[in-house]
Scaffold this active site. Structure first.
Site, PDB file in Angstrom:
ATOM      1  N   LYS A 158      34.855  54.585 132.986  1.00 48.96           N
ATOM      2  CA  LYS A 158      33.977  55.120 134.036  1.00 48.96           C
ATOM      3  C   LYS A 158      34.022  56.653 134.047  1.00 48.96           C
ATOM      4  CE  LYS A 158      31.689  53.199 136.647  1.00 48.96           C
ATOM      5  NZ  LYS A 158      30.267  52.748 136.491  1.00 48.96           N
ATOM      6  N   THR A 196      33.429  55.107 140.585  1.00 50.45           N
ATOM      7  CA  THR A 196      34.562  54.524 141.301  1.00 50.45           C
ATOM      8  C   THR A 196      35.626  55.568 141.620  1.00 50.45           C
ATOM      9  OG1 THR A 196      36.488  53.071 140.952  1.00 50.45           O
ATOM     10  CG2 THR A 196      35.420  53.873 138.998  1.00 50.45           C
ATOM     11  N   ASP A 197      36.351  55.339 142.689  1.00 45.51           N
ATOM     12  CA  ASP A 197      37.461  56.242 143.027  1.00 45.51           C
ATOM     13  C   ASP A 197      38.608  56.140 142.020  1.00 45.51           C
ATOM     14  OD1 ASP A 197      38.462  53.741 143.725  1.00 45.51           O
ATOM     15  OD2 ASP A 197      38.962  54.280 145.796  1.00 45.51           O
ATOM     16  N   GLU A 198      38.571  55.122 141.146  1.00 45.96           N
ATOM     17  CA  GLU A 198      39.674  54.939 140.193  1.00 45.96           C
ATOM     18  C   GLU A 198      39.716  56.043 139.149  1.00 45.96           C
ATOM     19  OE1 GLU A 198      40.396  50.911 139.007  1.00 45.96           O
ATOM     20  OE2 GLU A 198      39.440  50.128 140.811  1.00 45.96           O
ATOM     21  N   TYR A 202      39.716  50.687 132.053  1.00 49.87           N
ATOM     22  CA  TYR A 202      38.492  50.626 132.870  1.00 49.87           C
ATOM     23  C   TYR A 202      38.179  51.987 133.485  1.00 49.87           C
ATOM     24  CZ  TYR A 202      35.843  50.276 137.187  1.00 49.87           C
ATOM     25  OH  TYR A 202      34.954  50.519 138.196  1.00 49.87           O
TER      26      TYR A 202
HETATM   27  P1  TYD Z   1      41.373  44.506 141.988  1.00 48.30           P
HETATM   28  O1  TYD Z   1      40.556  43.638 142.910  1.00 48.30           O
HETATM   29  O2  TYD Z   1      41.509  44.086 140.569  1.00 48.30           O
HETATM   30  O3  TYD Z   1      40.781  45.971 142.131  1.00 48.30           O
HETATM   31  P2  TYD Z   1      41.330  47.382 141.500  1.00 48.30           P
HETATM   32  O4  TYD Z   1      42.530  47.130 140.677  1.00 48.30           O
HETATM   33  O5  TYD Z   1      40.189  47.824 140.676  1.00 48.30           O
HETATM   34  O6  TYD Z   1      41.620  48.238 142.697  1.00 48.30           O
HETATM   35  O7  TYD Z   1      42.843  44.644 142.597  1.00 48.30           O
HETATM   36  C1  TYD Z   1      43.046  45.183 143.872  1.00 48.30           C
HETATM   37  C2  TYD Z   1      44.540  45.270 144.090  1.00 48.30           C
HETATM   38  O8  TYD Z   1      45.069  43.955 144.125  1.00 48.30           O
HETATM   39  C3  TYD Z   1      45.282  45.991 142.993  1.00 48.30           C
HETATM   40  O9  TYD Z   1      46.362  46.723 143.565  1.00 48.30           O
HETATM   41  C4  TYD Z   1      45.813  44.881 142.118  1.00 48.30           C
HETATM   42  C5  TYD Z   1      46.077  43.775 143.113  1.00 48.30           C
HETATM   43  N1  TYD Z   1      45.915  42.390 142.594  1.00 48.30           N
HETATM   44  C6  TYD Z   1      46.946  41.456 142.789  1.00 48.30           C
HETATM   45  O10 TYD Z   1      48.008  41.753 143.385  1.00 48.30           O
HETATM   46  N2  TYD Z   1      46.757  40.198 142.305  1.00 48.30           N
HETATM   47  C7  TYD Z   1      45.628  39.824 141.648  1.00 48.30           C
HETATM   48  O11 TYD Z   1      45.535  38.651 141.196  1.00 48.30           O
HETATM   49  C8  TYD Z   1      44.580  40.786 141.480  1.00 48.30           C
HETATM   50  C9  TYD Z   1      43.307  40.423 140.769  1.00 48.30           C
HETATM   51  C10 TYD Z   1      44.780  42.063 141.976  1.00 48.30           C
END
Ligand code: TYD
Length: 353
Positions: free
Chosen positions: A157, A128-130, A153
């Protein structure tokens, strides 16, 4: 490389893994696929019901940490794609032990089995890019950049990636690591932003937007990701890392608004809620190395979102049972208090906030 190959896909009942198995069986008439999946909360055997009777496809329930099962399967495969992982940042903030087990120890068990089986000629680690951490505006992570994982998380990774590199350097294992942007598309668990917001909108429930909603993600359609993985397995170099980004950068607030427009629900469903701990502001990768192999994404942001929204709108049978099961407790813990003290969209000035 893949046409006549015996391929192990781990985590194949999950979101990206199931899309990838369907891609393989569709594209390679004489491949064989064994899917090793633990069937956690995030996977669903129904994701592969269309190929259940396909003689080229075999399902094995099991954990990638289980040395015996992994060794047994590894003896009979040529190529491995490791999708098996705990992946949700919010869950990793509640409990990270399962992330370390699957993403770190599980990856190690797979690598160790692969190294004693010379039949394995390609090991693709789906990362992942994270792992790069958050990127300042205008900056795009390159494969050579140092890793700065900021969530439990992302750290798990990064641990898996580090072992892959170690097994390439130490034993010459033909490993390739891919680091993709945020995926969207059919069959993603509803805990993630886009499916959560689409299904919440379809249920007339609020959309919990963390913080100021100005965080940026790059939205990659899962089919584009599958084509990239297929390409790097065939054309990539062992020991190399390939970023996979679509350059579909959007702020979360824009994603929420676009979803509501597509499902024709009011913007007032958006609720600003308490932010995620250590929330990464922006992810962005430079994927010119992959593009030099001949890959281009076929979906821009709107087309990726439209494909996703269409699938969830037509597939209530798939996601409604999730809301009726243990996800209810998770939702309550994650969002109950937050939504109760959330701020309405209009109070922040709506789209111009
Ligand atoms: P997510 O889908 O959990 O992916 P990641 O954090 O791994 O990139 O979240 C994507 C983005 O959306 C992230 O900036 C967090 C935000 N988010 C919300 O604002 N509300 C939510 O309920 C969730 C799950 C994520």
């Amino acid at each position: 490389m893949l046409q006549n190959a015996r391929i192990m896909v781990t985590g194949g009942c999950g979101f990206i893994g199931s899309n990838f198995i369907l891609h393989l069986l569709d594209r390679y008439q004489s491949c064989r696929v064994v899917n090793l999946d633990k069937l956690t909360y995030a996977s669903n055997p129904a994701n592969l019901r269309d190929v259940e009777g396909d003689p080229r496809y075999q399902f094995q329930q099991g954990d990638i940490c289980d040395v015996d099962i992994v060794k047994q399967l590894m003896a009979n495969v040529d190529v491995v794609f490791n999708f098996a992982a705990e992946t949700h940042v919010d869950r990793s903030l509640m409990e990270a032990g399962s992330f370390i087990l699957t993403d770190v120890l599980g990856t190690h068990v797979l690598l160790d089995a692969a190294r004693s089986h010379p039949n394995v000629r390609r090991f693709v680690q789906v990362s992942t890019d994270e792992v790069y951490g958050e990127m300042p505006p205008g900056v795009y992570a390159k494969e050579t950049d140092p890793l700065h994982p900021r969530s439990p998380y992302a750290a798990s990774k990064a641990g898996g990636d580090a072992q892959c590199i170690a097994f390439f350097e130490s034993y010459g294992l033909p490993v390739i690591i891919t680091r993709a942007a945020n995926n969207i598309g059919p069959r993603q668990h509803v805990e993630k932003l886009v499916p959560l917001f689409v299904t919440s909108a379809l249920r007339d429930q609020p959309l919990p937007l963390y913080g100021d909603g100005r965080q940026v993600r790059d939205w990659l359609y899962v089919d584009d990701h599958c084509r990239a993985l297929d390409l790097v397995a065939r054309e990539g170099q062992s020991g190399e890392i390939y970023n996979i980004g679509a350059d579909n950068h959007e702020e979360n607030i824009r994603v929420a608004e676009a979803i509501l427009r597509l499902v024709e629900k009011p913007l007032s469903l958006i609720r600003y809620v308490e932010d995620r701990k250590g929330h990464d502001r922006r992810y962005a990768v430079d994927s010119s190395k992959l593009r030099a192999l001949g890959w281009l994404p076929q979906h821009d942001f709107l087309s990726a979102l439209e494909g996703t929204v269409r699938w969830y709108s037509e597939s209530r049978w798939w996601w409604e049972p999730i809301y009726a099961g243990p996800f209810r407790d998770y939702y309550e813990r994650q969002y109950g208090q937050r939504l109760a003290s959330g701020v309405p969209y209009e109070a922040k000035g709506g789209a111009s906030a």
